[in-house]
Write an enzyme that holds these catalytic residues in place. Structure first.
Site, mmCIF file in Angstrom:
data_model
loop_
_atom_site.group_PDB
_atom_site.id
_atom_site.type_symbol
_atom_site.label_atom_id
_atom_site.label_comp_id
_atom_site.label_asym_id
_atom_site.label_seq_id
_atom_site.Cartn_x
_atom_site.Cartn_y
_atom_site.Cartn_z
ATOM 1 N N MET A 175 0.925 -0.811 0.579
ATOM 2 C CA MET A 175 0.034 0.035 -0.006
ATOM 3 C C MET A 175 1.474 1.293 -0.003
ATOM 4 O O MET A 175 1.928 1.316 0.964
ATOM 5 C CB MET A 175 -1.190 0.409 1.220
ATOM 6 N N CYS A 176 0.300 2.276 -0.699
ATOM 7 C CA CYS A 176 1.250 2.487 -1.164
ATOM 8 C C CYS A 176 1.085 4.821 -0.242
ATOM 9 O O CYS A 176 2.038 5.265 0.702
ATOM 10 C CB CYS A 176 1.789 4.079 -2.757
ATOM 11 N N ARG A 177 -0.810 4.162 0.610
ATOM 12 C CA ARG A 177 -0.408 5.523 1.700
ATOM 13 C C ARG A 177 -1.660 4.806 2.535
ATOM 14 O O ARG A 177 -2.603 3.708 1.839
ATOM 15 C CB ARG A 177 -1.722 6.694 0.939
#
Ligand code: GLN
Length: 229
Positions: A1-3
């Protein structure tokens, strides 16, 4: 997940955390402000929350910005403890709902922002997906999420190129690590937000230094340096 984003506090709507803030995860799905790796987070999203002691999840391999059904229902989803994420898939990783955080063992909801070499992790038959984050989640569940700081330091020592920003919650505790990416903290009168990046320009947001563990309980927030920092 990037954020990713976590909440522990009074019951609030998922929408108030994810969709309504001017730079919430819904906006971060196409215009993150502090992302170090990747430009946007279009490879899926997941929202997990505790319904009493029961973790519940809603995940999709599609971009969050286009999900009108979620936007319609999110104001009606209320919880005291939330873990949500938008995903930018690492090259070579599958794009499927099961590769999308949060992952769960039935007690914890867990998200990973980063990358890890799966060959450095113990083989696990219980990973939901071949995605590195799913394999990492299974390894952390097997080790025990209670000792998240020690686990991240050990996995980081075994994979020097790894980025291991983890966010995990069990309904009464919210844990987060910084290991290679950004993380910020907002203490509100009604609870605490831990997020990859601020969802608005409130001057109360505090940046968490790299290689730290954040522990949020009902009555306190603790920052601890991780071994190897
Ligand atoms: N490596 C994970 C994935 O492919 C997380 C990616 C990220 O944090 N950008 O989903």
């Amino acid at each position: 997940m990037c954020r990713h984003l976590g909440w522990l506090g009074a019951p609030v709507s998922v929408s108030s955390l994810v969709c309504d803030p001017p730079n919430g995860l819904a906006v971060q799905s196409y215009a993150p402000r502090r992302q170090k790796h990747g430009l946007l987070n279009a490879d899926g999203w997941g929202v997990g929350f505790f319904d009493g002691t029961e973790p519940r999840r809603w995940r999709s391999p599609m971009p969050l910005w286009g999900d009108a059904s979620f936007a319609s229902v999110a104001p009606a989803l209320r919880s005291h403890c939330v873990v949500a994420a938008v995903r930018s898939a690492t090259v070579g990783m599958p794009i499927e709902a099961t590769a999308t955080a949060p992952f769960t063992d039935g007690h914890w909801l867990l998200s990973h922002n980063g990358v890890v070499d799966r060959a450095t992790l113990p083989a696990s038959g219980s990973a939901e997906s071949a995605c590195d984050s799913a394999v990492l989640a299974a390894a952390l569940f097997a080790r025990g999420v209670d000792a998240l700081g020690e686990a991240v330091a050990a996995i980081g020592a075994g994979d020097p190129g790894g980025r291991l920003n983890i966010l995990a919650a069990n309904g009464s505790r919210l844990l987060a690590t910084t290991w290679g990416d950004t993380l910020s903290l907002l203490r509100r009168p009604d609870g605490v937000v831990v997020a990859s990046e601020p969802y608005d320009d409130d001057p109360g947001w505090q940046d968490v230094p790299d290689r730290h563990l954040v522990t949020v309980t009902e009555d306190r927030v603790t920052l601890t340096p991780l071994e190897g920092s």
